[in-house]
Design a protein around this motif. Structure first.
Motif, PDB file in Angstrom:
ATOM      1  N   PRO A  96       0.786  -1.234   0.000  1.00 33.67           N
ATOM      2  CA  PRO A  96       0.000   0.000   0.000  1.00 33.67           C
ATOM      3  C   PRO A  96       0.818   1.284   0.000  1.00 33.67           C
ATOM      4  CG  PRO A  96      -0.083  -1.068   2.146  1.00 33.67           C
ATOM      5  CD  PRO A  96       0.562  -2.040   1.213  1.00 33.67           C
ATOM      6  N   ILE A  97       1.956   1.293   0.687  1.00 31.65           N
ATOM      7  CA  ILE A  97       2.743   2.529   0.726  1.00 31.65           C
ATOM      8  C   ILE A  97       3.341   2.852  -0.641  1.00 31.65           C
ATOM      9  CG2 ILE A  97       4.704   3.709   1.800  1.00 31.65           C
ATOM     10  CD1 ILE A  97       4.121   2.131   4.354  1.00 31.65           C
ATOM     11  N   SER A 140      10.413  11.785  -6.500  1.00 33.91           N
ATOM     12  CA  SER A 140      10.625  10.334  -6.551  1.00 33.91           C
ATOM     13  C   SER A 140      11.714   9.909  -5.573  1.00 33.91           C
ATOM     14  CB  SER A 140      10.998   9.912  -7.974  1.00 33.91           C
ATOM     15  OG  SER A 140       9.990  10.241  -8.897  1.00 33.91           O
ATOM     16  N   ASP A 141      12.798  10.672  -5.513  1.00 34.16           N
ATOM     17  CA  ASP A 141      13.888  10.358  -4.578  1.00 34.16           C
ATOM     18  C   ASP A 141      13.399  10.419  -3.128  1.00 34.16           C
ATOM     19  OD1 ASP A 141      15.642  10.009  -6.662  1.00 34.16           O
ATOM     20  OD2 ASP A 141      16.513  12.018  -6.516  1.00 34.16           O
ATOM     21  N   GLU A 142      12.578  11.415  -2.833  1.00 31.68           N
ATOM     22  CA  GLU A 142      12.051  11.547  -1.478  1.00 31.68           C
ATOM     23  C   GLU A 142      11.119  10.383  -1.145  1.00 31.68           C
ATOM     24  OE1 GLU A 142      10.256  15.352  -1.704  1.00 31.68           O
ATOM     25  OE2 GLU A 142      12.149  16.465  -1.465  1.00 31.68           O
ATOM     26  N   ALA A 143      10.338   9.945  -2.127  1.00 34.19           N
ATOM     27  CA  ALA A 143       9.441   8.803  -1.913  1.00 34.19           C
ATOM     28  C   ALA A 143      10.248   7.541  -1.628  1.00 34.19           C
ATOM     29  CB  ALA A 143       8.544   8.605  -3.132  1.00 34.19           C
ATOM     30  N   TRP A 144      11.324   7.343  -2.390  1.00 33.89           N
ATOM     31  CA  TRP A 144      12.188   6.166  -2.186  1.00 33.89           C
ATOM     32  C   TRP A 144      12.813   6.186  -0.793  1.00 33.89           C
ATOM     33  CZ3 TRP A 144      12.891   1.735  -4.768  1.00 33.89           C
ATOM     34  CH2 TRP A 144      13.981   0.932  -4.398  1.00 33.89           C
ATOM     35  N   SER A 145      13.231   7.353  -0.352  1.00 32.12           N
ATOM     36  CA  SER A 145      13.834   7.477   0.964  1.00 32.12           C
ATOM     37  C   SER A 145      12.836   7.098   2.061  1.00 32.12           C
ATOM     38  CB  SER A 145      14.335   8.909   1.183  1.00 32.12           C
ATOM     39  OG  SER A 145      14.873   9.069   2.468  1.00 32.12           O
ATOM     40  N   LYS A 190      12.487   3.075   4.633  1.00 32.22           N
ATOM     41  CA  LYS A 190      12.421   3.012   6.091  1.00 32.22           C
ATOM     42  C   LYS A 190      11.217   2.204   6.581  1.00 32.22           C
ATOM     43  CE  LYS A 190      14.721   7.504   6.732  1.00 32.22           C
ATOM     44  NZ  LYS A 190      14.992   7.763   5.305  1.00 32.22           N
ATOM     45  N   THR A 191      10.423   1.646   5.666  1.00 26.68           N
ATOM     46  CA  THR A 191       9.224   0.916   6.064  1.00 26.68           C
ATOM     47  C   THR A 191       9.499  -0.576   6.216  1.00 26.68           C
ATOM     48  OG1 THR A 191       8.478   0.465   3.794  1.00 26.68           O
ATOM     49  CG2 THR A 191       7.838   2.580   4.775  1.00 26.68           C
ATOM     50  N   GLU A 192       8.631  -1.252   6.976  1.00 25.76           N
ATOM     51  CA  GLU A 192       8.765  -2.696   7.154  1.00 25.76           C
ATOM     52  C   GLU A 192       8.477  -3.447   5.854  1.00 25.76           C
ATOM     53  OE1 GLU A 192       6.950  -4.405  10.680  1.00 25.76           O
ATOM     54  OE2 GLU A 192       6.757  -2.394  11.539  1.00 25.76           O
ATOM     55  N   ASP A 193       7.595  -2.908   5.028  1.00 27.85           N
ATOM     56  CA  ASP A 193       7.237  -3.583   3.775  1.00 27.85           C
ATOM     57  C   ASP A 193       8.357  -3.555   2.746  1.00 27.85           C
ATOM     58  OD1 ASP A 193       4.778  -4.347   4.658  1.00 27.85           O
ATOM     59  OD2 ASP A 193       3.664  -2.746   3.638  1.00 27.85           O
ATOM     60  N   ILE A 213       3.256 -10.577   2.547  1.00 25.85           N
ATOM     61  CA  ILE A 213       2.280 -10.177   3.573  1.00 25.85           C
ATOM     62  C   ILE A 213       2.555  -8.708   3.886  1.00 25.85           C
ATOM     63  CG2 ILE A 213       1.420 -10.583   5.888  1.00 25.85           C
ATOM     64  CD1 ILE A 213       2.493 -13.455   5.644  1.00 25.85           C
ATOM     65  N   TRP A 214       1.736  -7.847   3.314  1.00 29.13           N
ATOM     66  CA  TRP A 214       1.956  -6.404   3.471  1.00 29.13           C
ATOM     67  C   TRP A 214       1.364  -5.923   4.789  1.00 29.13           C
ATOM     68  CZ3 TRP A 214       5.454  -5.905   0.144  1.00 29.13           C
ATOM     69  CH2 TRP A 214       5.343  -6.387  -1.160  1.00 29.13           C
ATOM     70  N   LEU A 215       2.090  -5.091   5.471  1.00 27.76           N
ATOM     71  CA  LEU A 215       1.641  -4.528   6.729  1.00 27.76           C
ATOM     72  C   LEU A 215       1.199  -3.068   6.594  1.00 27.76           C
ATOM     73  CD1 LEU A 215       4.429  -5.971   9.067  1.00 27.76           C
ATOM     74  CD2 LEU A 215       2.119  -6.864   8.691  1.00 27.76           C
ATOM     75  N   GLY A 216       1.631  -2.433   5.534  1.00 25.94           N
ATOM     76  CA  GLY A 216       1.276  -1.031   5.355  1.00 25.94           C
ATOM     77  C   GLY A 216       2.000  -0.101   6.300  1.00 25.94           C
TER      78      GLY A 216
END
Length: 264
Positions: free
Chosen positions: A208-209, A233-238, A242-245, A260-263
C-alpha cells in the motif's frame, strides 16, 4: 474535526470490506445524489477519516441507479448558499481538492454531471455503468465549472473534445467516455461497483505505501517539472526504504510465497 470513522453517516454511507477496501456512497438518491451543505460536511469528514483509517483503497459511488451525482443541489444554489457547498481546504463537496493519500475509484452508475463529473475527475480512476453519462452543463444554467472540471477534463481527454463539452454543456455516454480515455472500463448495467471492487482488490494486493507514493508522483505530472518529479521520486524512495514492507517483497520472492503487506 475528529478522525474517527463512523460505520455510516446519514447522507454518506461508509462500508468497510475485506482486503482493506471501503465503499463510500453518496446517499441522496431522491435528488440524484445532488450535493447540499450537509453532504458536503459529511463527505469532508469521511475523507479525513479515511486518510487516517486502515483502508488502502476507496470506491466512491452514488445510491440508486439514476445518478452517481448530478452536481450541486440547485435549490441550495438558488437560495444563495453556494458557498456552503465548499470547504476552505477541500473545495466543492468537501472532496474535489481534498488531500487524499489513498487511491479512490469512482464507480459511476448513471449521470455524472456538473459537480458530479468534477468529483469523478478528482478520483484516480473511473469505472462506468454502460448507462452512464458525463457532462459539464454549467453554462446552460449560467454557471462555470469551477470545481476542477474546466481544467481537469482537458487534461484527461483531447482538449478539443473537452472544449466542446464545456462550451455546449452537452454530455457523452459511457462508451464514448471510454474511447476518449475518461473512464478505465465500462461495466454492464448495475455492475459499476462490482467492477470497481475488482479493480480495488487488484490494487489492494500490492504494497500500500508504494501504491500511495507512486500515485502521489503520478498526480503531479502535469504541474511539476521533470527535475521536481525526480526530487519527489527520490524523497518517496527514501521514505519507502524506512518501512517494514520494503524488505518484505524481495524476501517473499526469494521464499517463493505471497508477500504479507503490513502497510508500515
Amino acid at each position: 474535526m475528529s478522525d474517527e470513522l463512523p460505520d455510516s453517516i446519514h447522507l454518506v454511507l461508509v462500508e468497510r470490506l475485506p482486503n482493506h477496501i471501503a465503499v463510500v456512497t453518496l446517499n441522496r438518491p431522491e435528488v440524484r445524489n445532488a450535493i447540499n451543505p450537509a453532504i458536503t460536511s459529511e463527505l469532508g469528514h469521511v475523507v479525513q477519516a479515511l486518510n487516517a483509517d486502515d483502508v488502502w483503497v476507496i470506491v466512491l459511488t452514488g445510491a440508486g441507479d439514476k445518478a452517481f451525482c448530478a452536481g450541486a443541489d440547485l435549490t441550495t444554489v438558488g437560495s444563495g448558499q453556494l458557498d456552503d457547498l465548499w470547504t476552505d481546504d477541500a473545495g466543492f463537496a468537501g472532496f474535489v481538492f481534498a488531500k487524499r493519500t489513498k487511491p479512490w475509484i469512482a464507480a459511476v452508475n448513471g449521470a455524472a454531471l456538473a459537480g458530479g463529473l468534477e468529483m469523478a475527475l478528482a478520483c484516480d480512476m473511473i469505472v462506468a455503468d454502460e448507462r452512464s453519462t458525463f457532462g459539464l452543463p454549467e453554462v446552460r444554467v449560467g454557471l462555470v465549472a469551477i470545481a476542477g472540471g474546466a481544467f481537469r477534463l482537458p487534461r484527461v481527454i483531447p482538449p478539443a473534445i473537452a472544449f466542446e463539452m464545456i462550451a455546449t454543456g452537452q454530455s457523452i455516454g459511457a462508451q464514448r467516455a471510454f474511447s476518449l480515455g475518461l473512464v478505465n472500463s465500462v461495466a454492464p448495467a448495475g455492475d459499476s461497483v462490482t467492477i470497481a471492487l475488482e479493480l480495488a482488490t487488484r490494487i489492494a494486493g500490492n504494497a500500500p505505501i508504494p501504491v500511495r507514493e507512486s500515485l502521489a508522483i503520478a498526480r503531479r505530472t502535469s504541474d511539476l517539472t521533470e527535475s521536481e518529479l525526480v526530487r519527489m521520486s527520490d524523497e518517496a524512495w527514501s521514505r519507502l526504504s524506512k518501512t517494514e514492507d520494503f524488505a518484505e517483497g524481495p524476501r517473499a520472492f526469494l521464499e517463493k510465497r505471497s508477500p504479507i503487506w503490513l502497510g508500515r
